[in-house]
Design a protein around this motif. Structure first.
Motif, PDB file in Angstrom:
ATOM      1  N   GLU A   1     -50.825  58.307   0.867  1.00  0.00           N
ATOM      2  CA  GLU A   1     -51.979  57.729   1.535  1.00  0.00           C
ATOM      3  C   GLU A   1     -53.101  58.750   1.687  1.00  0.00           C
ATOM      4  N   HIS A   2     -52.724  59.999   2.006  1.00  0.00           N
ATOM      5  CA  HIS A   2     -53.761  61.003   2.205  1.00  0.00           C
ATOM      6  C   HIS A   2     -54.477  61.348   0.907  1.00  0.00           C
ATOM      7  N   SER A   3     -53.743  61.459  -0.185  1.00  0.00           N
ATOM      8  CA  SER A   3     -54.411  61.756  -1.447  1.00  0.00           C
ATOM      9  C   SER A   3     -55.206  60.554  -1.930  1.00  0.00           C
ATOM     10  N   ALA A   4     -54.725  59.342  -1.645  1.00  0.00           N
ATOM     11  CA  ALA A   4     -55.446  58.132  -2.066  1.00  0.00           C
ATOM     12  C   ALA A   4     -56.773  58.010  -1.336  1.00  0.00           C
ATOM     13  N   HIS A   5     -56.791  58.335  -0.050  1.00  0.00           N
ATOM     14  CA  HIS A   5     -58.042  58.152   0.692  1.00  0.00           C
ATOM     15  C   HIS A   5     -59.099  59.170   0.268  1.00  0.00           C
ATOM     16  N   THR A   6     -58.684  60.339  -0.209  1.00  0.00           N
ATOM     17  CA  THR A   6     -59.672  61.309  -0.656  1.00  0.00           C
ATOM     18  C   THR A   6     -60.336  60.871  -1.959  1.00  0.00           C
ATOM     19  N   ALA A   7     -59.650  60.037  -2.728  1.00  0.00           N
ATOM     20  CA  ALA A   7     -60.218  59.535  -3.974  1.00  0.00           C
ATOM     21  C   ALA A   7     -61.051  58.267  -3.766  1.00  0.00           C
ATOM     22  N   ALA A   8     -60.949  57.660  -2.596  1.00  0.00           N
ATOM     23  CA  ALA A   8     -61.638  56.394  -2.330  1.00  0.00           C
ATOM     24  C   ALA A   8     -63.149  56.581  -2.322  1.00  0.00           C
ATOM     25  N   ARG A   9     -63.858  55.626  -2.928  1.00  0.00           N
ATOM     26  CA  ARG A   9     -65.321  55.677  -2.956  1.00  0.00           C
ATOM     27  C   ARG A   9     -65.959  54.418  -2.389  1.00  0.00           C
TER      28      ARG A   9
ATOM     29  N   GLU B   1     -67.265  76.166   1.870  1.00  0.00           N
ATOM     30  CA  GLU B   1     -67.467  77.553   1.462  1.00  0.00           C
ATOM     31  C   GLU B   1     -66.872  78.536   2.458  1.00  0.00           C
ATOM     32  N   GLU B   2     -66.860  78.157   3.736  1.00  0.00           N
ATOM     33  CA  GLU B   2     -66.411  79.076   4.782  1.00  0.00           C
ATOM     34  C   GLU B   2     -64.907  79.053   5.000  1.00  0.00           C
ATOM     35  N   ARG B   3     -64.268  77.969   4.604  1.00  0.00           N
ATOM     36  CA  ARG B   3     -62.839  77.840   4.869  1.00  0.00           C
ATOM     37  C   ARG B   3     -62.022  78.248   3.650  1.00  0.00           C
ATOM     38  N   VAL B   4     -61.043  79.098   3.863  1.00  0.00           N
ATOM     39  CA  VAL B   4     -60.165  79.522   2.781  1.00  0.00           C
ATOM     40  C   VAL B   4     -59.375  78.305   2.286  1.00  0.00           C
ATOM     41  N   GLY B   5     -59.421  78.078   1.014  1.00  0.00           N
ATOM     42  CA  GLY B   5     -58.720  76.926   0.462  1.00  0.00           C
ATOM     43  C   GLY B   5     -59.559  75.664   0.448  1.00  0.00           C
ATOM     44  N   GLY B   6     -60.737  75.713   1.068  1.00  0.00           N
ATOM     45  CA  GLY B   6     -61.625  74.553   1.055  1.00  0.00           C
ATOM     46  C   GLY B   6     -61.307  73.553   2.148  1.00  0.00           C
ATOM     47  N   LEU B   7     -62.238  72.667   2.393  1.00  0.00           N
ATOM     48  CA  LEU B   7     -62.098  71.629   3.410  1.00  0.00           C
ATOM     49  C   LEU B   7     -62.122  70.278   2.720  1.00  0.00           C
ATOM     50  N   LEU B   8     -61.005  69.575   2.776  1.00  0.00           N
ATOM     51  CA  LEU B   8     -60.921  68.272   2.145  1.00  0.00           C
ATOM     52  C   LEU B   8     -61.234  67.203   3.191  1.00  0.00           C
ATOM     53  N   LEU B   9     -62.521  66.903   3.340  1.00  0.00           N
ATOM     54  CA  LEU B   9     -62.954  65.934   4.341  1.00  0.00           C
ATOM     55  C   LEU B   9     -63.925  64.946   3.708  1.00  0.00           C
ATOM     56  N   PRO B  10     -63.426  63.858   3.163  1.00  0.00           N
ATOM     57  CA  PRO B  10     -64.315  62.852   2.578  1.00  0.00           C
ATOM     58  C   PRO B  10     -65.193  62.223   3.659  1.00  0.00           C
ATOM     59  N   TRP B  11     -66.393  61.795   3.261  1.00  0.00           N
ATOM     60  CA  TRP B  11     -67.252  61.088   4.200  1.00  0.00           C
ATOM     61  C   TRP B  11     -67.987  59.982   3.453  1.00  0.00           C
ATOM     62  N   PHE B  12     -68.330  58.935   4.215  1.00  0.00           N
ATOM     63  CA  PHE B  12     -68.908  57.723   3.651  1.00  0.00           C
ATOM     64  C   PHE B  12     -70.243  57.415   4.330  1.00  0.00           C
TER      65      PHE B  12
END
Length: 234
Positions: free
Chosen positions: A3-11, A169-180
């Protein structure tokens, strides 16, 4: 795909009421998913809990057939009972930390934002133990689905895009936070929304009021594809 990986791909995210005036809820939900909608949220303040649970079973079944996600708005108790993969809250609804206590760990939780301060708080919340999974920015234009809510304008999308980029850019590993982006978006203005910095949209009337919901969803996806980074680079 989880579910978590699916929601990051959602557009393409759709909010719909129970369509009592049309009596075609099951057919509509199926058509919307068939057209390419990634997430469908049932949002109808006029229905009671028992009816909402029945309708959510319909959404769940359609989502399973199409390999998509579905969401509950506002009511964490209903989301928990129904086993919703996605739960959405507003600024005045149940706090994120409380929602996390009531829902299973895998539940994707999203939040509505309407200002730069709320966007900053949403980005910060992605780092905490409560773990916000996505946020929405809007309403971009005045809409009857949110009476009394002032339009925030396209400039807030640019701010959100920059806030997430900076956090990445500031977070090591990146920030995976989709927004709509949300609020009055349809085929006539979606290009403006994407040009302002959004790459994901939430719609209501653009699909719920369409004579062919599947075709309306497909057209919106075409617009998203046309302005994607890959498309622009070609």
């Amino acid at each position: 795909m989880t579910e978590h990986s699916a929601h990051t791909a959602a557009r393409l995210y759709l909010c719909t009421d129970a369509r009592k005036d049309r009596g075609d809820f099951a057919d509509f939900v199926d058509a919307a998913f068939a057209g390419g909608v990634d997430i469908i949220q049932l949002r109808d303040k006029s229905i009671e809990a028992a009816e909402e649970l029945e309708l959510l079973e319909i959404v769940h079944a359609a989502a399973r057939r199409h390999g998509r996600l579905w969401a509950v708005n506002d009511r964490a108790d209903i989301a928990s009972i129904a086993g919703a993969p996605v739960f959405h809250i507003g600024q005045k609804d149940l706090p994120l930390r409380a929602a996390r206590k009531l829902l299973r760990d895998a539940t994707v939780i999203g939040l509505s934002t309407h200002s730069t301060e709320q966007i900053d708080a949403a980005v910060a919340a992605a780092h905490g133990r409560s773990g916000l999974d996505y946020f929405c920015v809007g309403p971009l234009w005045a809409t009857p689905t949110k009476p009394g809510r002032a339009a925030v304008g396209l400039e807030l999308l640019t701010y959100a895009a920059e806030a997430v980029r900076t956090a990445n850019e500031e977070r090591v590993g990146g920030l995976l936070l989709p927004w709509f982006a949300i609020g009055g978006i349809d085929r006539t203005n979606v290009e403006q929304v994407l040009a302002a910095g959004a790459s994901r949209i939430v719609v209501v009337r653009a699909i719920t009021e369409a004579s062919d919901p599947a075709a309306a969803a497909a057209e919106l996806l075409d617009a998203l594809d046309a302005t994607s980074p890959a498309a622009i680079a070609r």
